[in-house]
Design a protein around this motif. Structure first.
Motif, PDB file in Angstrom:
ATOM      1  N   PHE A  36       0.868  -1.180   0.000  1.00 21.18           N
ATOM      2  CA  PHE A  36       0.000   0.000   0.000  1.00 21.18           C
ATOM      3  C   PHE A  36       0.901   1.224   0.000  1.00 21.18           C
ATOM      4  O   PHE A  36       1.901   1.265   0.720  1.00 21.18           O
ATOM      5  N   THR A  43       3.637   0.590   2.756  1.00 25.04           N
ATOM      6  CA  THR A  43       3.473  -0.491   3.733  1.00 25.04           C
ATOM      7  C   THR A  43       3.379  -1.800   2.973  1.00 25.04           C
ATOM      8  O   THR A  43       2.569  -1.930   2.053  1.00 25.04           O
ATOM      9  N   ALA A  45       1.926  -5.002   3.231  1.00 21.64           N
ATOM     10  CA  ALA A  45       0.933  -5.691   4.069  1.00 21.64           C
ATOM     11  C   ALA A  45       1.046  -7.206   3.925  1.00 21.64           C
ATOM     12  O   ALA A  45       0.800  -7.941   4.876  1.00 21.64           O
ATOM     13  N   GLU A  64      -2.385 -11.508  14.797  1.00 23.35           N
ATOM     14  CA  GLU A  64      -2.496 -10.213  15.470  1.00 23.35           C
ATOM     15  C   GLU A  64      -3.037  -9.145  14.534  1.00 23.35           C
ATOM     16  O   GLU A  64      -2.916  -9.262  13.308  1.00 23.35           O
ATOM     17  N   SER A  65      -3.565  -8.087  15.137  1.00 30.55           N
ATOM     18  CA  SER A  65      -4.034  -6.946  14.361  1.00 30.55           C
ATOM     19  C   SER A  65      -2.897  -6.416  13.483  1.00 30.55           C
ATOM     20  O   SER A  65      -1.764  -6.278  13.950  1.00 30.55           O
ATOM     21  N   GLY A  66      -3.194  -6.186  12.223  1.00 26.99           N
ATOM     22  CA  GLY A  66      -2.183  -5.668  11.303  1.00 26.99           C
ATOM     23  C   GLY A  66      -1.348  -6.737  10.637  1.00 26.99           C
ATOM     24  O   GLY A  66      -0.452  -6.430   9.841  1.00 26.99           O
ATOM     25  N   SER A  67      -1.634  -8.020  10.899  1.00 27.78           N
ATOM     26  CA  SER A  67      -0.798  -9.082  10.316  1.00 27.78           C
ATOM     27  C   SER A  67      -1.130  -9.354   8.843  1.00 27.78           C
ATOM     28  O   SER A  67      -0.400 -10.078   8.173  1.00 27.78           O
ATOM     29  N   GLY A  68      -2.258  -8.809   8.356  1.00 30.70           N
ATOM     30  CA  GLY A  68      -2.554  -8.927   6.924  1.00 30.70           C
ATOM     31  C   GLY A  68      -3.777  -9.761   6.572  1.00 30.70           C
ATOM     32  O   GLY A  68      -4.031 -10.028   5.399  1.00 30.70           O
ATOM     33  N   LYS A  69      -4.562 -10.129   7.570  1.00 35.10           N
ATOM     34  CA  LYS A  69      -5.697 -11.034   7.333  1.00 35.10           C
ATOM     35  C   LYS A  69      -6.733 -10.427   6.384  1.00 35.10           C
ATOM     36  O   LYS A  69      -7.155 -11.070   5.417  1.00 35.10           O
ATOM     37  N   THR A  70      -7.150  -9.195   6.689  1.00 37.97           N
ATOM     38  CA  THR A  70      -8.183  -8.570   5.854  1.00 37.97           C
ATOM     39  C   THR A  70      -7.657  -8.323   4.449  1.00 37.97           C
ATOM     40  O   THR A  70      -8.378  -8.499   3.463  1.00 37.97           O
ATOM     41  N   THR A  71      -6.385  -7.956   4.348  1.00 37.17           N
ATOM     42  CA  THR A  71      -5.791  -7.732   3.021  1.00 37.17           C
ATOM     43  C   THR A  71      -5.816  -9.033   2.222  1.00 37.17           C
ATOM     44  O   THR A  71      -6.223  -9.046   1.053  1.00 37.17           O
ATOM     45  N   HIS A 225     -11.042 -13.240  15.333  1.00 33.27           N
ATOM     46  CA  HIS A 225     -10.312 -13.228  16.597  1.00 33.27           C
ATOM     47  C   HIS A 225     -11.093 -14.018  17.652  1.00 33.27           C
ATOM     48  O   HIS A 225     -10.681 -14.106  18.794  1.00 33.27           O
TER      49      HIS A 225
END
Ligand code: ATP
Length: 252
Positions: A36, A43, A45, A64-71, A225
């Motif tokens: 991104f 970044t 991701a 963890e939050s920010g680890s790239g799951k949603t991406t 989560h």
């Protein structure tokens, strides 16, 4: 005496071999990266993700939050483009499809449940749920009747005629889930489908997902989560810092 005549050989029907990367694989990602932004604000991701989800299974993506799951799930769903790498969905290399054919492929084969429910505000719950059937050409009365029936199975029969602003967050989540499964897509991707729900409702939603989606030719991928629903997974892929680090297989 005449010998009994040999039965004439039956024609062998042609074998229909579905176009698959590997027969039981629903989704395969190879060396997928996603950046991104540019320059100093860039970044990374996803940093070369290899990931598989099997047909007939529910695969969870955790980390963890920010680890790239949603991406990652957004790239699998075709809502984001990868920067590099290959994505095969239901045997189809997504890069080989034109944009128009990607849209057609997604409309037919994919169902989505995202953190933002993306319900259409002017439509009732039943009309929202009916959208995929209407898009597939079903007549409106039949589509809305089927949608109302499905809302009943997630405990929302009494809310079918309400618009989203008249529903709680958890109720909207269940409407979004019903919309994702009504056209029986072969792949359902869900981002935190139970985050707005209490334990019992969350279980009902997961049971509905499992009943509709976990069949030999289908698959579900769930970003979550919520450890209360881990028992529904056949596989749990762990993400950290833009990579899938390992996949844990769960025995029933
Ligand atoms: N549109 C964007 N622009 C810039 N950076 C982004 C964008 N979307 C995600 N990122 C960054 O990419 C990384 C991965 O984000 P992602 O949302 O995939 O993580 P996640 O594991 O789903 O997190 P969470 O559990 O908090 O939802 C994060 O560092 C995030 O800040």
């Amino acid at each position: 005496m005449q010998a009994p005549s040999e039965p004439s050989p039956q024609p062998v029907p042609p074998q229909v071999v579905p176009e698959q990367v590997t027969p039981d694989i629903a989704v395969e990602c190879r060396a997928v990266t996603k950046a991104f932004g540019q320059g100093e604000s860039k970044t990374l991701a996803l940093r070369g993700v290899d990931f598989q989800a099997r047909l007939g299974e529910m695969t969870f993506l955790v980390g963890e939050s920010g680890s790239g799951k949603t991406t990652l799930i957004s790239i699998i769903a075709g809502l984001l483009d990868a920067t590099e790498g290959e994505i095969h969905v239901l045997g189809q290399n997504m890069a080989a499809l034109s944009n128009t054919n990607q849209v057609r492929f997604r409309r037919k084969n994919l169902g989505f449940v995202f953190q933002q429910f993306n319900l259409l505000p002017a439509l009732t719950a039943a009309e929202n749920v009916a959208v995929p059937l209407l898009a597939a050409g079903m007549a409106r009365p039949a589509a809305v009747a089927r949608a109302t029936e499905l809302l009943g199975s997630v405990g929302l029969a009494h809310r079918a005629a309400h618009v989203p602003s008249q529903l709680s967050g958890g109720q909207q989540q269940r409407v979004a889930l019903a919309r994702a499964v009504i056209h029986e897509p072969r792949l359902i991707v869900c981002d935190e489908p139970t985050s707005a729900l209490d334990g019992a409702t969350g279980r009902t939603v997961m049971e509905l997902l499992a009943a509709v989606a976990v069949r030999p030719d289908r698959a579900v991928i769930v970003v979550t989560h919520d450890s209360r629903i881990f028992s529904f997974a056949q596989a749990i892929a762990h993400m950290a810092d833009g990579n899938v680090t390992h996949t844990e297989r769960r025995t029933p």
